[in-house]
Design a protein around this motif. Structure first.
Motif, PDB file in Angstrom:
ATOM      1  N   PRO A  91      36.922   2.283 -11.659  1.00 13.36           N
ATOM      2  CA  PRO A  91      37.382   3.206 -12.698  1.00 13.36           C
ATOM      3  C   PRO A  91      36.491   4.447 -12.833  1.00 13.36           C
ATOM      4  O   PRO A  91      36.973   5.517 -13.216  1.00 13.36           O
ATOM      5  CB  PRO A  91      37.374   2.370 -13.977  1.00 13.36           C
ATOM      6  CG  PRO A  91      36.571   1.176 -13.688  1.00 13.36           C
ATOM      7  CD  PRO A  91      36.591   0.973 -12.215  1.00 13.36           C
ATOM      8  N   ALA A  92      35.219   4.307 -12.508  1.00 13.42           N
ATOM      9  CA  ALA A  92      34.335   5.480 -12.566  1.00 13.42           C
ATOM     10  C   ALA A  92      34.744   6.500 -11.514  1.00 13.42           C
ATOM     11  O   ALA A  92      34.744   7.708 -11.781  1.00 13.42           O
ATOM     12  CB  ALA A  92      32.882   5.051 -12.375  1.00 13.42           C
ATOM     13  N   PHE A  93      35.086   6.036 -10.319  1.00 11.97           N
ATOM     14  CA  PHE A  93      35.573   6.962  -9.288  1.00 11.97           C
ATOM     15  C   PHE A  93      36.898   7.583  -9.691  1.00 11.97           C
ATOM     16  O   PHE A  93      37.130   8.777  -9.469  1.00 11.97           O
ATOM     17  CB  PHE A  93      35.734   6.247  -7.944  1.00 11.97           C
ATOM     18  CG  PHE A  93      34.444   6.057  -7.191  1.00 11.97           C
ATOM     19  CD1 PHE A  93      33.586   7.123  -6.946  1.00 11.97           C
ATOM     20  CD2 PHE A  93      34.094   4.809  -6.705  1.00 11.97           C
ATOM     21  CE1 PHE A  93      32.412   6.946  -6.234  1.00 11.97           C
ATOM     22  CE2 PHE A  93      32.920   4.621  -5.994  1.00 11.97           C
ATOM     23  CZ  PHE A  93      32.082   5.687  -5.760  1.00 11.97           C
ATOM     24  N   ILE A  94      37.777   6.783 -10.282  1.00 12.03           N
ATOM     25  CA  ILE A  94      39.066   7.329 -10.728  1.00 12.03           C
ATOM     26  C   ILE A  94      38.843   8.385 -11.807  1.00 12.03           C
ATOM     27  O   ILE A  94      39.470   9.442 -11.797  1.00 12.03           O
ATOM     28  CB  ILE A  94      39.988   6.195 -11.222  1.00 12.03           C
ATOM     29  CG1 ILE A  94      40.405   5.315 -10.033  1.00 12.03           C
ATOM     30  CG2 ILE A  94      41.212   6.754 -11.934  1.00 12.03           C
ATOM     31  CD1 ILE A  94      41.131   4.051 -10.424  1.00 12.03           C
ATOM     32  N   GLY A  95      37.935   8.110 -12.734  1.00 11.34           N
ATOM     33  CA  GLY A  95      37.614   9.074 -13.791  1.00 11.34           C
ATOM     34  C   GLY A  95      37.007  10.358 -13.253  1.00 11.34           C
ATOM     35  O   GLY A  95      37.148  11.423 -13.852  1.00 11.34           O
ATOM     36  N   ALA A  96      36.349  10.265 -12.105  1.00 12.66           N
ATOM     37  CA  ALA A  96      35.736  11.445 -11.484  1.00 12.66           C
ATOM     38  C   ALA A  96      36.700  12.125 -10.511  1.00 12.66           C
ATOM     39  O   ALA A  96      36.296  13.005  -9.764  1.00 12.66           O
ATOM     40  CB  ALA A  96      34.462  11.041 -10.760  1.00 12.66           C
ATOM     41  N   ASP A  97      37.964  11.710 -10.535  1.00 13.21           N
ATOM     42  CA  ASP A  97      38.995  12.256  -9.641  1.00 13.21           C
ATOM     43  C   ASP A  97      38.591  12.145  -8.170  1.00 13.21           C
ATOM     44  O   ASP A  97      38.773  13.068  -7.383  1.00 13.21           O
ATOM     45  CB  ASP A  97      39.314  13.718  -9.984  1.00 13.21           C
ATOM     46  CG  ASP A  97      40.095  13.834 -11.279  1.00 13.21           C
ATOM     47  OD1 ASP A  97      40.847  12.886 -11.595  1.00 13.21           O
ATOM     48  OD2 ASP A  97      39.952  14.857 -11.961  1.00 13.21           O
ATOM     49  N   ASP A  98      38.035  11.005  -7.821  1.00 10.80           N
ATOM     50  CA  ASP A  98      37.628  10.762  -6.438  1.00 10.80           C
ATOM     51  C   ASP A  98      38.400   9.554  -5.924  1.00 10.80           C
ATOM     52  O   ASP A  98      37.877   8.442  -5.822  1.00 10.80           O
ATOM     53  CB  ASP A  98      36.122  10.529  -6.362  1.00 10.80           C
ATOM     54  CG  ASP A  98      35.564  10.791  -4.974  1.00 10.80           C
ATOM     55  OD1 ASP A  98      36.363  10.864  -4.017  1.00 10.80           O
ATOM     56  OD2 ASP A  98      34.341  10.932  -4.865  1.00 10.80           O
ATOM     57  N   GLY A  99      39.665   9.789  -5.609  1.00  5.41           N
ATOM     58  CA  GLY A  99      40.565   8.721  -5.192  1.00  5.41           C
ATOM     59  C   GLY A  99      40.161   8.048  -3.901  1.00  5.41           C
ATOM     60  O   GLY A  99      40.366   6.840  -3.741  1.00  5.41           O
ATOM     61  N   ARG A 100      39.568   8.810  -2.983  1.00  5.51           N
ATOM     62  CA  ARG A 100      39.168   8.218  -1.706  1.00  5.51           C
ATOM     63  C   ARG A 100      38.115   7.132  -1.914  1.00  5.51           C
ATOM     64  O   ARG A 100      38.239   6.021  -1.390  1.00  5.51           O
ATOM     65  CB  ARG A 100      38.615   9.298  -0.782  1.00  5.51           C
ATOM     66  CG  ARG A 100      38.072   8.720   0.522  1.00  5.51           C
ATOM     67  CD  ARG A 100      37.419   9.775   1.362  1.00  5.51           C
ATOM     68  NE  ARG A 100      38.466  10.507   2.071  1.00  5.51           N
ATOM     69  CZ  ARG A 100      38.240  11.575   2.805  1.00  5.51           C
ATOM     70  NH1 ARG A 100      37.028  12.069   2.903  1.00  5.51           N
ATOM     71  NH2 ARG A 100      39.225  12.174   3.440  1.00  5.51           N
ATOM     72  N   TYR A 101      37.090   7.412  -2.695  1.00  7.45           N
ATOM     73  CA  TYR A 101      36.050   6.420  -2.933  1.00  7.45           C
ATOM     74  C   TYR A 101      36.541   5.292  -3.830  1.00  7.45           C
ATOM     75  O   TYR A 101      36.094   4.142  -3.689  1.00  7.45           O
ATOM     76  CB  TYR A 101      34.789   7.072  -3.503  1.00  7.45           C
ATOM     77  CG  TYR A 101      34.029   7.821  -2.448  1.00  7.45           C
ATOM     78  CD1 TYR A 101      33.391   7.146  -1.426  1.00  7.45           C
ATOM     79  CD2 TYR A 101      33.963   9.205  -2.463  1.00  7.45           C
ATOM     80  CE1 TYR A 101      32.697   7.826  -0.443  1.00  7.45           C
ATOM     81  CE2 TYR A 101      33.281   9.903  -1.480  1.00  7.45           C
ATOM     82  CZ  TYR A 101      32.651   9.207  -0.473  1.00  7.45           C
ATOM     83  OH  TYR A 101      31.969   9.885   0.508  1.00  7.45           O
ATOM     84  N   ALA A 102      37.473   5.579  -4.729  1.00  9.29           N
ATOM     85  CA  ALA A 102      38.075   4.507  -5.536  1.00  9.29           C
ATOM     86  C   ALA A 102      38.833   3.545  -4.639  1.00  9.29           C
ATOM     87  O   ALA A 102      38.755   2.317  -4.815  1.00  9.29           O
ATOM     88  CB  ALA A 102      39.002   5.099  -6.597  1.00  9.29           C
ATOM     89  N   ALA A 103      39.550   4.072  -3.657  1.00 12.20           N
ATOM     90  CA  ALA A 103      40.286   3.218  -2.717  1.00 12.20           C
ATOM     91  C   ALA A 103      39.326   2.407  -1.854  1.00 12.20           C
ATOM     92  O   ALA A 103      39.571   1.210  -1.596  1.00 12.20           O
ATOM     93  CB  ALA A 103      41.193   4.069  -1.835  1.00 12.20           C
ATOM     94  N   ILE A 104      38.227   3.016  -1.430  1.00 13.87           N
ATOM     95  CA  ILE A 104      37.231   2.289  -0.633  1.00 13.87           C
ATOM     96  C   ILE A 104      36.620   1.166  -1.463  1.00 13.87           C
ATOM     97  O   ILE A 104      36.472   0.029  -0.990  1.00 13.87           O
ATOM     98  CB  ILE A 104      36.140   3.247  -0.112  1.00 13.87           C
ATOM     99  CG1 ILE A 104      36.738   4.194   0.933  1.00 13.87           C
ATOM    100  CG2 ILE A 104      34.960   2.471   0.475  1.00 13.87           C
ATOM    101  CD1 ILE A 104      35.815   5.328   1.333  1.00 13.87           C
ATOM    102  N   ALA A 105      36.260   1.456  -2.717  1.00 10.45           N
ATOM    103  CA  ALA A 105      35.675   0.427  -3.585  1.00 10.45           C
ATOM    104  C   ALA A 105      36.686  -0.682  -3.862  1.00 10.45           C
ATOM    105  O   ALA A 105      36.325  -1.864  -3.883  1.00 10.45           O
ATOM    106  CB  ALA A 105      35.192   1.052  -4.889  1.00 10.45           C
ATOM    107  N   ALA A 106      37.958  -0.321  -4.061  1.00  6.52           N
ATOM    108  CA  ALA A 106      38.997  -1.332  -4.305  1.00  6.52           C
ATOM    109  C   ALA A 106      39.197  -2.203  -3.069  1.00  6.52           C
ATOM    110  O   ALA A 106      39.362  -3.430  -3.186  1.00  6.52           O
ATOM    111  CB  ALA A 106      40.299  -0.650  -4.708  1.00  6.52           C
ATOM    112  N   THR A 107      39.169  -1.598  -1.905  1.00 10.16           N
ATOM    113  CA  THR A 107      39.298  -2.373  -0.666  1.00 10.16           C
ATOM    114  C   THR A 107      38.120  -3.318  -0.497  1.00 10.16           C
ATOM    115  O   THR A 107      38.292  -4.493  -0.145  1.00 10.16           O
ATOM    116  CB  THR A 107      39.389  -1.426   0.552  1.00 10.16           C
ATOM    117  OG1 THR A 107      40.509  -0.554   0.370  1.00 10.16           O
ATOM    118  CG2 THR A 107      39.542  -2.201   1.836  1.00 10.16           C
TER     119      THR A 107
END
Length: 129
Positions: A99-115
């Motif tokens: 959620p911190a990556f999503i809040g920072a509008d960094d979808g690529r790293y949010a997807a990497i963290a989710a994976t």
């Protein structure tokens, strides 16, 4: 709050609490053993001996929970809970980063963290944890 701060706080507090639980558990075990208390729980010794384990070792989460529910609480169960918390802290930091990556509008790293979180959960399930 930045991603770095979120992850750092998760790692710090998880590590601190896990270490505190381990120290508390080992200290409680030393006090109980030194105060003339029983060093080994005979029922657990027999259960572990039948399963081929060392007498005072928790080998699964249900055993730790059983040790925490037992009255008086088994101090080694508290130490084992601290170890489990230390092991879970990095995974919790990864999950907190999503959620911190999503809040920072960094979808690529949010997807990497989710994976990465999905791979950790899958490996835990595949390993029988």
């Amino acid at each position: 709050m930045t991603v770095e701060r979120t992850v750092a706080r998760t790692l710090f507090w998880g590590g601190l609490l896990g270490t505190a639980l381990m120290v508390t558990g080992v200290s409680g075990y030393a006090v109980r053993a030194g105060a003339g208390g029983e060093m080994l729980n005979p029922a657990r010794v027999m259960e572990n001996r039948a399963a081929g384990h060392a007498p005072d070792v928790f080998t699964s989460v249900p055993q730790v929970i059983r040790g925490l529910r037992h009255r008086p609480v088994d101090p080694l169960a508290i130490a084992a809970l601290g170890i489990l918390l230390l092991l879970a802290t990095p995974a919790a930091a990864i999950v907190a980063a999503i959620p911190a990556f999503i809040g920072a509008d960094d979808g690529r790293y949010a997807a990497i963290a989710a994976t990465l979180a999905a791979v950790l959960v899958a490996s835990l399930l595949a390993g029988g944890g």
